[in-house]
Enzyme design. Structure first.
Site, PDB file in Angstrom:
ATOM      1  N   ASP A  24       0.837  -1.202   0.000  1.00 12.27           N
ATOM      2  CA  ASP A  24       0.000   0.000   0.000  1.00 12.27           C
ATOM      3  C   ASP A  24       0.873   1.255   0.000  1.00 12.27           C
ATOM      4  OD1 ASP A  24      -2.715   1.322   0.545  1.00 12.27           O
ATOM      5  OD2 ASP A  24      -1.554   2.068   2.248  1.00 12.27           O
ATOM      6  N   GLU A  57       1.568  -0.477  -4.899  1.00  7.33           N
ATOM      7  CA  GLU A  57       0.575   0.505  -5.308  1.00  7.33           C
ATOM      8  C   GLU A  57       1.255   1.839  -5.598  1.00  7.33           C
ATOM      9  OE1 GLU A  57      -3.150   3.265  -4.040  1.00  7.33           O
ATOM     10  OE2 GLU A  57      -1.398   2.938  -2.777  1.00  7.33           O
TER      11      GLU A  57
HETATM   12  C1  QV4 Z   1      -8.515  14.247   6.547  1.00  9.66           C
HETATM   13  C2  QV4 Z   1      -8.005  15.376   5.666  1.00  9.66           C
HETATM   14  C3  QV4 Z   1      -6.565  15.722   6.041  1.00  9.66           C
HETATM   15  C4  QV4 Z   1      -6.530  16.034   7.524  1.00  9.66           C
HETATM   16  C5  QV4 Z   1      -7.014  14.832   8.323  1.00  9.66           C
HETATM   17  C6  QV4 Z   1      -6.947  14.980   9.812  1.00  9.66           C
HETATM   18  O1  QV4 Z   1      -8.052  14.969   4.301  1.00  9.66           O
HETATM   19  O2  QV4 Z   1      -6.127  16.815   5.273  1.00  9.66           O
HETATM   20  O3  QV4 Z   1      -5.189  16.333   7.880  1.00  9.66           O
HETATM   21  O4  QV4 Z   1      -8.361  14.522   7.931  1.00  9.66           O
HETATM   22  O5  QV4 Z   1      -7.873  15.898  10.277  1.00  9.66           O
HETATM   23  C7  QV4 Z   1      -9.036   9.111   5.600  1.00  9.66           C
HETATM   24  C8  QV4 Z   1      -9.988  10.193   5.185  1.00  9.66           C
HETATM   25  C9  QV4 Z   1      -9.256  11.522   5.031  1.00  9.66           C
HETATM   26  C10 QV4 Z   1      -8.595  11.859   6.361  1.00  9.66           C
HETATM   27  C11 QV4 Z   1      -7.649  10.707   6.699  1.00  9.66           C
HETATM   28  C12 QV4 Z   1      -6.980  10.920   8.037  1.00  9.66           C
HETATM   29  O6  QV4 Z   1     -10.622   9.851   3.970  1.00  9.66           O
HETATM   30  O7  QV4 Z   1     -10.178  12.530   4.684  1.00  9.66           O
HETATM   31  O8  QV4 Z   1      -7.825  13.042   6.193  1.00  9.66           O
HETATM   32  O9  QV4 Z   1      -8.384   9.466   6.767  1.00  9.66           O
HETATM   33  O10 QV4 Z   1      -7.931  10.957   9.066  1.00  9.66           O
HETATM   34  C13 QV4 Z   1      -7.689   5.247   2.338  1.00  9.66           C
HETATM   35  C14 QV4 Z   1      -8.676   6.299   1.871  1.00  9.66           C
HETATM   36  C15 QV4 Z   1      -8.348   7.647   2.458  1.00  9.66           C
HETATM   37  C16 QV4 Z   1      -8.288   7.524   3.980  1.00  9.66           C
HETATM   38  C17 QV4 Z   1      -7.145   6.558   4.276  1.00  9.66           C
HETATM   39  C18 QV4 Z   1      -6.869   6.385   5.762  1.00  9.66           C
HETATM   40  O11 QV4 Z   1      -8.658   6.361   0.466  1.00  9.66           O
HETATM   41  O12 QV4 Z   1      -9.373   8.564   2.117  1.00  9.66           O
HETATM   42  O13 QV4 Z   1      -8.074   8.778   4.576  1.00  9.66           O
HETATM   43  O14 QV4 Z   1      -7.512   5.277   3.745  1.00  9.66           O
HETATM   44  O15 QV4 Z   1      -8.009   5.995   6.429  1.00  9.66           O
HETATM   45  C19 QV4 Z   1      -3.097   8.663  -3.077  1.00  9.66           C
HETATM   46  C20 QV4 Z   1      -1.978   7.727  -2.654  1.00  9.66           C
HETATM   47  C21 QV4 Z   1      -2.410   6.281  -2.648  1.00  9.66           C
HETATM   48  C22 QV4 Z   1      -3.723   6.074  -1.907  1.00  9.66           C
HETATM   49  C23 QV4 Z   1      -4.753   7.018  -2.501  1.00  9.66           C
HETATM   50  C24 QV4 Z   1      -6.080   6.925  -1.787  1.00  9.66           C
HETATM   51  O16 QV4 Z   1      -0.862   7.891  -3.506  1.00  9.66           O
HETATM   52  O17 QV4 Z   1      -1.395   5.524  -2.031  1.00  9.66           O
HETATM   53  O18 QV4 Z   1      -4.306   8.362  -2.416  1.00  9.66           O
HETATM   54  N1  QV4 Z   1      -4.170   4.690  -1.935  1.00  9.66           N
HETATM   55  C25 QV4 Z   1      -3.880   3.751  -0.814  1.00  9.66           C
HETATM   56  C26 QV4 Z   1      -5.061   2.868  -0.493  1.00  9.66           C
HETATM   57  C27 QV4 Z   1      -6.155   3.707   0.114  1.00  9.66           C
HETATM   58  C28 QV4 Z   1      -5.684   4.269   1.426  1.00  9.66           C
HETATM   59  C29 QV4 Z   1      -4.277   4.613   1.463  1.00  9.66           C
HETATM   60  C30 QV4 Z   1      -3.432   4.421   0.406  1.00  9.66           C
HETATM   61  C31 QV4 Z   1      -3.710   5.017   2.755  1.00  9.66           C
HETATM   62  O19 QV4 Z   1      -5.483   2.201  -1.637  1.00  9.66           O
HETATM   63  O20 QV4 Z   1      -7.337   2.974   0.284  1.00  9.66           O
HETATM   64  O21 QV4 Z   1      -6.444   5.461   1.718  1.00  9.66           O
HETATM   65  O22 QV4 Z   1      -3.327   3.813   3.409  1.00  9.66           O
HETATM   66  O23 QV4 Z   1      -3.310   8.598  -4.470  1.00  9.66           O
END
Ligand code: QV4
Ligand code: CA
Length: 512
Positions: free
Chosen positions: A212, A248
């Site tokens: 990831d 990824e």
């Molecule tokens: C929010 C704000 C931030 C703020 C924070 C704290 O956006 O600016 O600082 O609150 O107040 C979730 C929420 C997101 C939140 C974050 C932290 O959606 O709004 O931040 O939690 O509380 C998944 C989801 C994300 C989620 C994350 C952790 O998609 O929305 O964040 O899990 O729970 C990029 C990367 C790629 C990534 C992709 C989604 O390059 O690597 O974005 N894909 C992988 C996974 C994905 C996962 C992650 C990475 C993180 O496939 O499912 O993100 O492990 O393109």
């Protein structure tokens, strides 16, 4: 010269680019958010009998419990410890799944979330899936253990501490992805701790890993923890087998970080694949299926032997990550089946089929406000079992795309034609296309607004074949359409543009 040869040899045996599936099985399926108990059953009752190679499972390690919103799927991407303990099940259930799936020749691939822990705003307490204490503000995760020294807070140079600009490779690797506490993977302690977690899983019997957020780790840091990994468990794998690795890296072009930087570690996810295929099948931007003639590297994708491909994934099927609106999902079933059918018929890459849950999708200004909704669950937050209906579809809001006849039969098609060349391409200059795989299989699509009526060279031996899209071969006869291939390999096809499934596929194992 000798040193060079040695380096080449090391390079060749080191990287793990093959999925370690049993011979004759090629595709992976992502059973997103499924319970381990249900996956074990699915391996035995469905995946093995239908030739699926393996399952990508949701992250198995302990994660933060998010209650606002109420138990989103994405809480599983916020680790609290490396204990095998989530809504999908505990370690005993995980072991039981791996054992039972391996015993029927279906491999398990773990989604390894090792770039970060939970969000900086994750608070403190024991609101984690196994009740482990943590304090995000103090960077304290005693159940691992990690402490302040193990994070990149000192290294990141942005004012917020978060990634602010994807054009800056240092931010992308050393700062926090959406506030997720970024691990200092340059430290041997962190590398060793990550490797110990992965080795625990390898020893249980998993066949590989999705890495990831690989884009957010330096390729050399990934390499460093991969170098510490054990060979796979010899109960199911031959001695010296390395875990399959797919990283990824979302590389749609336009950023300084490219997927190719990661080839030394394993395969990479090719996100252009689903984004472009969706655009073509939707006929957006003047795209036509006829242009798919040189699909693959010809479209600027990474080399086939470095690619892990999919039509949609758990992020972009709901507007997370990247890929945009062109991505096809089960919500657009008719076009989706064509896209998955095309992917599984085409030789490019290692293919992964998506298997989803339904959620109350609701767009406000083009944005799905329910993109966070977690898996079907009971009032106490536990995930609902995957029930199986009389007609073999799934209940409890599990979509089970992998059980759709058209998709399941194309998984079998891919196994039957494995190793055969891409051959006998035909197109009408528009959206009617066909191609074969040597003398083992042939597929034809009509995505035009008029019917298709052609006689084509299939490359197949003469005989009567069952179309595996409208039906299949059962007890020596076809349950639906038949295709007659003449002695010279020619066959006639008729596909109305009004058909629910405007494509036909035949292969050697579906011959009467
Ligand atoms: C929010 C704000 C931030 C703020 C924070 C704290 O956006 O600016 O600082 O609150 O107040 C979730 C929420 C997101 C939140 C974050 C932290 O959606 O709004 O931040 O939690 O509380 C998944 C989801 C994300 C989620 C994350 C952790 O998609 O929305 O964040 O899990 O729970 C990029 C990367 C790629 C990534 C992709 C989604 O390059 O690597 O974005 N894909 C992988 C996974 C994905 C996962 C992650 C990475 C993180 O496939 O499912 O993100 O492990 O393109
Ligand atoms: Ca990082």
């Amino acid at each position: 010269m000798q040193v060079l040869l040695l380096l080449v040899a090391v390079g060749l045996c080191w990287g793990q680019y093959t999925p370690n599936t049993v011979p004759g099985r090629t595709s992976l399926v992502h059973l997103f958010e499924w319970r381990w108990a249900d996956i074990a059953l699915e391996c035995e009752r469905y995946l093995a009998p239908n030739g699926f190679g393996g399952v990508q499972v949701s992250p198995p390690n302990e994660n933060i419990v998010v209650t606002n919103p109420n138990r989103p799927w994405w809480e599983r991407y916020q680790p609290v410890s490396y204990r095998i303990c989530t809504r999908s099940g505990n370690e005993d259930e995980f072991r039981d799944m791996v054992t039972r799936c391996n015993n029927v020749g279906v491999r398990i691939y773990v989604d390894a979330v090792v770039n970060h822990m939970c969000s900086a705003a994750g608070g403190t307490g024991t609101h984690s899936t196994c009740g482990s204490y943590f304090n995000a503000g103090n960077r304290d995760f005693p159940a691992v253990p990690y402490s302040g020294w193990d994070f990149n807070d000192g290294k990141c140079q942005t004012a917020s501490g978060d990634i602010e600009n994807y054009g800056d490779i240092y931010q992308v690797r050393d700062c926090r992805l959406v506030s997720l506490l970024d691990l200092a993977l340059e430290k041997d302690y962190v590398r060793s701790t990550v490797a110990a977690y992965m080795n625990h899983l390898i020893d249980i019997g998993v066949a590989g890993f999705r890495i990831d957020a690989a884009k957010h780790m330096w390729p050399g840091d990934i390499r460093a923890f991969l170098d510490k990994l054990n060979d796979l468990n010899t109960q199911w794998f031959s001695a010296g087998t390395k875990p399959f690795i797919y990283q990824e890296v979302i590389d749609l072009g336009g950023e300084p970080i490219t997927g190719s930087e990661y080839f030394g570690n394993g395969r990479v996810t090719e996100f252009k694949y689903g984004a472009k295929l969706g655009t073509v099948i939707r006929k957006w931007n003047g795209e036509k299926m006829a242009y798919l003639k040189n699909w693959g590297e010809g479209w600027g994708f990474v080399p086939s032997d470095r690619a892990l491909v999919f039509v949609d994934n758990h992020d972009n099927q709901r507007g997370h990550g990247a890929g945009g609106s062109s991505i096809l999902t089960f919500w657009d079933a008719r076009l989706y089946k064509m896209a998955v059918g095309f992917m599984l018929a085409h030789p490019y890459g290692v293919t992964r089929v998506m298997s989803s849950f339904r959620w109350p999708r609701y767009f406000v200004d083009g944005q799905d406000v329910n993109d966070w909704v977690g898996p079907p669950s009971n009032d106490d937050g536990s995930i609902k079992p995957v029930t199986i209906n009389e007609d073999t579809t799934c209940g409890n809001d599990w979509v089970c795309e992998h059980r759709w006849r058209q998709i399941r039969n194309m998984v079998i098609f891919r196994n039957v034609v494995d190793g055969e060349p891409f051959s006998n391409w035909w197109d009408n200059g528009s959206n009617q296309v066909a191609f074969g795989r040597g003398n083992k299989g042939f597929i034809i699509f009509n995505n035009d607004d008029w019917s298709l009526n052609v006689t084509l060279q299939t490359g197949l031996p003469a005989g009567t074949y069952c179309d595996v899209i409208s039906g299949q071969k059962e007890d020596g006869s076809c349950t639906a359409a038949e295709v007659r291939v003449a002695a010279d390999g020619m066959a006639s096809f008729l596909i109305s543009n009004k058909d629910e499934d405007a494509f036909i596929a035949i292969h050697a194992d579906a011959k009467l």
